[in-house]
Design a protein around this motif. Structure first.
Motif, mmCIF file in Angstrom:
data_model
loop_
_atom_site.group_PDB
_atom_site.id
_atom_site.type_symbol
_atom_site.label_atom_id
_atom_site.label_comp_id
_atom_site.label_asym_id
_atom_site.label_seq_id
_atom_site.Cartn_x
_atom_site.Cartn_y
_atom_site.Cartn_z
ATOM 1 N N LEU A 1 -1.383 -8.040 8.455
ATOM 2 C CA LEU A 1 -0.056 -8.592 8.144
ATOM 3 C C LEU A 1 0.416 -8.279 6.727
ATOM 4 N N HIS A 2 -0.480 -7.807 5.860
ATOM 5 C CA HIS A 2 -0.020 -7.414 4.520
ATOM 6 C C HIS A 2 0.987 -6.262 4.597
ATOM 7 N N HIS A 3 0.986 -5.527 5.700
ATOM 8 C CA HIS A 3 1.926 -4.414 5.852
ATOM 9 C C HIS A 3 3.380 -4.885 5.969
ATOM 10 N N VAL A 4 3.589 -6.165 6.252
ATOM 11 C CA VAL A 4 4.966 -6.660 6.406
ATOM 12 C C VAL A 4 5.335 -7.631 5.284
ATOM 13 N N GLU A 5 4.535 -7.682 4.253
ATOM 14 C CA GLU A 5 4.789 -8.586 3.132
ATOM 15 C C GLU A 5 5.247 -7.788 1.909
ATOM 16 N N GLY A 6 5.783 -8.513 0.932
ATOM 17 C CA GLY A 6 6.168 -7.894 -0.325
ATOM 18 C C GLY A 6 7.491 -7.171 -0.309
ATOM 19 N N VAL A 7 8.358 -7.474 0.662
ATOM 20 C CA VAL A 7 9.691 -6.864 0.703
ATOM 21 C C VAL A 7 10.746 -7.938 0.449
ATOM 22 N N ILE A 8 11.939 -7.494 0.057
ATOM 23 C CA ILE A 8 13.053 -8.426 -0.115
ATOM 24 C C ILE A 8 13.468 -8.924 1.265
ATOM 25 N N PRO A 9 13.441 -10.230 1.517
ATOM 26 C CA PRO A 9 13.763 -10.722 2.861
ATOM 27 C C PRO A 9 15.242 -10.584 3.186
ATOM 28 N N VAL A 10 15.511 -10.473 4.463
ATOM 29 C CA VAL A 10 16.882 -10.446 4.977
ATOM 30 C C VAL A 10 17.013 -11.542 6.029
ATOM 31 N N THR A 11 18.235 -11.828 6.431
ATOM 32 C CA THR A 11 18.427 -12.733 7.565
ATOM 33 C C THR A 11 17.954 -12.050 8.831
ATOM 34 N N VAL A 12 16.998 -12.683 9.505
ATOM 35 C CA VAL A 12 16.429 -12.159 10.745
ATOM 36 C C VAL A 12 16.910 -13.058 11.884
ATOM 37 N N LEU A 13 17.681 -12.500 12.812
ATOM 38 C CA LEU A 13 18.275 -13.294 13.886
ATOM 39 C C LEU A 13 17.267 -13.615 14.988
ATOM 40 N N ARG A 14 16.227 -12.768 15.165
ATOM 41 C CA ARG A 14 15.035 -13.013 15.975
ATOM 42 C C ARG A 14 15.190 -12.769 17.476
ATOM 43 N N ASP A 15 16.382 -12.857 18.024
ATOM 44 C CA ASP A 15 16.593 -12.520 19.440
ATOM 45 C C ASP A 15 17.738 -11.526 19.550
ATOM 46 N N TYR A 16 17.620 -10.471 18.774
ATOM 47 C CA TYR A 16 18.673 -9.462 18.673
ATOM 48 C C TYR A 16 18.388 -8.370 19.695
ATOM 49 N N HIS A 17 18.937 -8.536 20.901
ATOM 50 C CA HIS A 17 18.671 -7.569 21.967
ATOM 51 C C HIS A 17 19.888 -7.448 22.874
ATOM 52 N N ALA A 18 19.780 -6.562 23.856
ATOM 53 C CA ALA A 18 20.947 -6.135 24.628
ATOM 54 C C ALA A 18 21.629 -7.254 25.388
ATOM 55 N N GLU A 19 20.904 -8.308 25.766
ATOM 56 C CA GLU A 19 21.534 -9.408 26.501
ATOM 57 C C GLU A 19 22.208 -10.414 25.575
ATOM 58 N N ASN A 20 21.991 -10.299 24.286
ATOM 59 C CA ASN A 20 22.643 -11.201 23.325
ATOM 60 C C ASN A 20 23.692 -10.497 22.483
ATOM 61 N N LEU A 21 24.031 -9.272 22.853
ATOM 62 C CA LEU A 21 25.069 -8.523 22.145
ATOM 63 C C LEU A 21 26.241 -8.322 23.099
ATOM 64 N N MET A 22 27.361 -8.952 22.761
ATOM 65 C CA MET A 22 28.559 -8.889 23.597
ATOM 66 C C MET A 22 29.496 -7.802 23.078
ATOM 67 N N LEU A 23 30.204 -7.163 24.006
ATOM 68 C CA LEU A 23 31.227 -6.186 23.643
ATOM 69 C C LEU A 23 32.571 -6.883 23.766
ATOM 70 N N VAL A 24 33.197 -7.117 22.630
ATOM 71 C CA VAL A 24 34.339 -8.024 22.542
ATOM 72 C C VAL A 24 35.623 -7.250 22.264
ATOM 73 N N GLY A 25 36.663 -7.567 23.035
ATOM 74 C CA GLY A 25 37.982 -7.005 22.778
ATOM 75 C C GLY A 25 38.118 -5.555 23.196
ATOM 76 N N ALA A 26 39.310 -5.016 22.955
ATOM 77 C CA ALA A 26 39.603 -3.645 23.377
ATOM 78 C C ALA A 26 38.739 -2.630 22.642
ATOM 79 N N ASP A 27 38.348 -2.958 21.408
ATOM 80 C CA ASP A 27 37.537 -2.004 20.637
ATOM 81 C C ASP A 27 36.042 -2.154 20.894
ATOM 82 N N ARG A 28 35.673 -3.098 21.762
ATOM 83 C CA ARG A 28 34.279 -3.339 22.129
ATOM 84 C C ARG A 28 33.385 -3.522 20.904
#
Length: 327
Positions: free
Chosen positions: A168-195
């Motif tokens: 797990l040291h391979h994933v430590e020591g970086v500047i953290p970002v917001t991690v949404l954690r369930d970012y996948h194709a069923e949770n991504l909507m295509l919205v409006g005419a521009d999708r």
């Protein structure tokens, strides 16, 4: 999926009196969703019943995303006591079905999803708790807690934890970002005419490694992602961010960690919650995990799996349990 008895009163109190309420979806939690129609207006009613669910994290992350110009549903009304949230309706067009129907369009859709993650990492992480070693270990341990007992595998839990501690040291020591954690194709909507991409199911956001959501997207437990798309999207992300080999190593480590966690969660959804359809998704997750474990950085974890969960223990836990007389 019968609407809650007090949903009409909630809607009436917030200007949606007489609205028609139609079942929309449930998910792996206790949350349920309904579409609300009032004339030409539409909205989504989230039913997050207390004490099992608390919509406040969803509201906090939605507010943060909107503040930073990411497309979370607008909040129309809230009743925390009853667990009701009335949301903007993003419609029915998801990345998943659109990509399934048009392989050529899938590349552009995944590219847009990767570009959103590039934009997300450019913002300071939100005020979320850290996605740290303790949390990663707890999640990885779900495999030992739920998958292994479900299939009758008696394994070395202490050795499993030690193997993860070694990588797990391979994933430590970086500047953290917001991690949404369930970012996948069923949770991504295509919205409006521009999708444009609309975001859902982000209430569990943490501050962690930027590779995690990329894993969620490209090693999707619910949809086969062509390995050529995974490779191309990793290259796209790295070109946009300047990430090198350390990032690829972290991607594989987090891929293995996430897939081990998902195997545990899907086994739990079957055994504890009576949702056997999730067990049938496990072979896909195993395929991702086995690919990740070929990275030399994961050698300690790979050795543990070879010793304790060799290929005959890998697959649909319901099928494996039935074969052993355990289901």
């Amino acid at each position: 999926m019968t609407p809650p008895a007090d949903a009409p009163a909630f809607l009436d109190a917030h200007g949606w009196g007489g609205a028609r309420i139609e079942p929309l979806a449930g998910d792996a939690s206790f949350r349920r969703y309904f579409r609300v129609h009032a004339g030409a207006r539409r909205a989504i009613l989230m039913d997050a019943p207390p004490p099992q669910e608390d919509p406040r994290p969803f509201l906090a992350v939605a507010g943060w995303l909107a503040e930073h110009a990411f497309a979370a549903p607008a909040i129309h009304a809230v009743d925390l006591e009853r667990g009701f949230v009335l949301l903007e309706d993003f419609g029915d067009v998801r990345l998943r079905e659109t990509a399934d129907a048009d392989a050529d369009a899938a590349v552009a859709l995944y590219a847009a999803a990767v570009d959103l993650l590039v934009a997300l990492r450019a913002k300071p992480a939100g005020p979320w708790r850290a996605y740290d070693r303790a949390e990663l270990q707890r999640e990885a341990g779900l495999l030992v807690d739920w998958y292994c007992p479900a299939v009758g595998a008696d394994v070395d839990a202490e050795g499993y934890r030690a193997a993860w501690d070694a990588v797990l040291h391979h994933v430590e020591g970086v500047i953290p970002v917001t991690v949404l954690r369930d970012y996948h194709a069923e949770n991504l909507m295509l919205v409006g005419a521009d999708r444009s991409l609309g975001l859902l199911d982000f209430q569990d956001a943490l501050a962690g490694h930027p590779a995690y959501d990329l894993v969620s997207l490209l090693q999707d437990a619910r949809r086969d992602v062509d390995p050529t798309i995974e490779e191309a999207m990793l290259a796209r992300y790295r070109a946009a961010t300047g990430e090198g080999d350390d990032f690829l190593r972290a991607y594989r480590v987090l891929g293995a960690q996430r897939n081990a966690k998902i195997l545990g969660i899907f086994a739990r959804l079957w055994k504890r919650d009576g949702k056997p359809r999730y067990a049938a998704l496990c072979p896909r997750v195993w395929a991702y995990l086995e690919r990740d474990l070929t990275d030399p950085a994961l050698a300690p974890v790979a050795r543990w799996f070879d010793a304790h969960l060799p290929p005959e223990w890998r697959g649909d836990p319901l099928v494996l349990a039935e074969a052993r007389g355990l289901a």
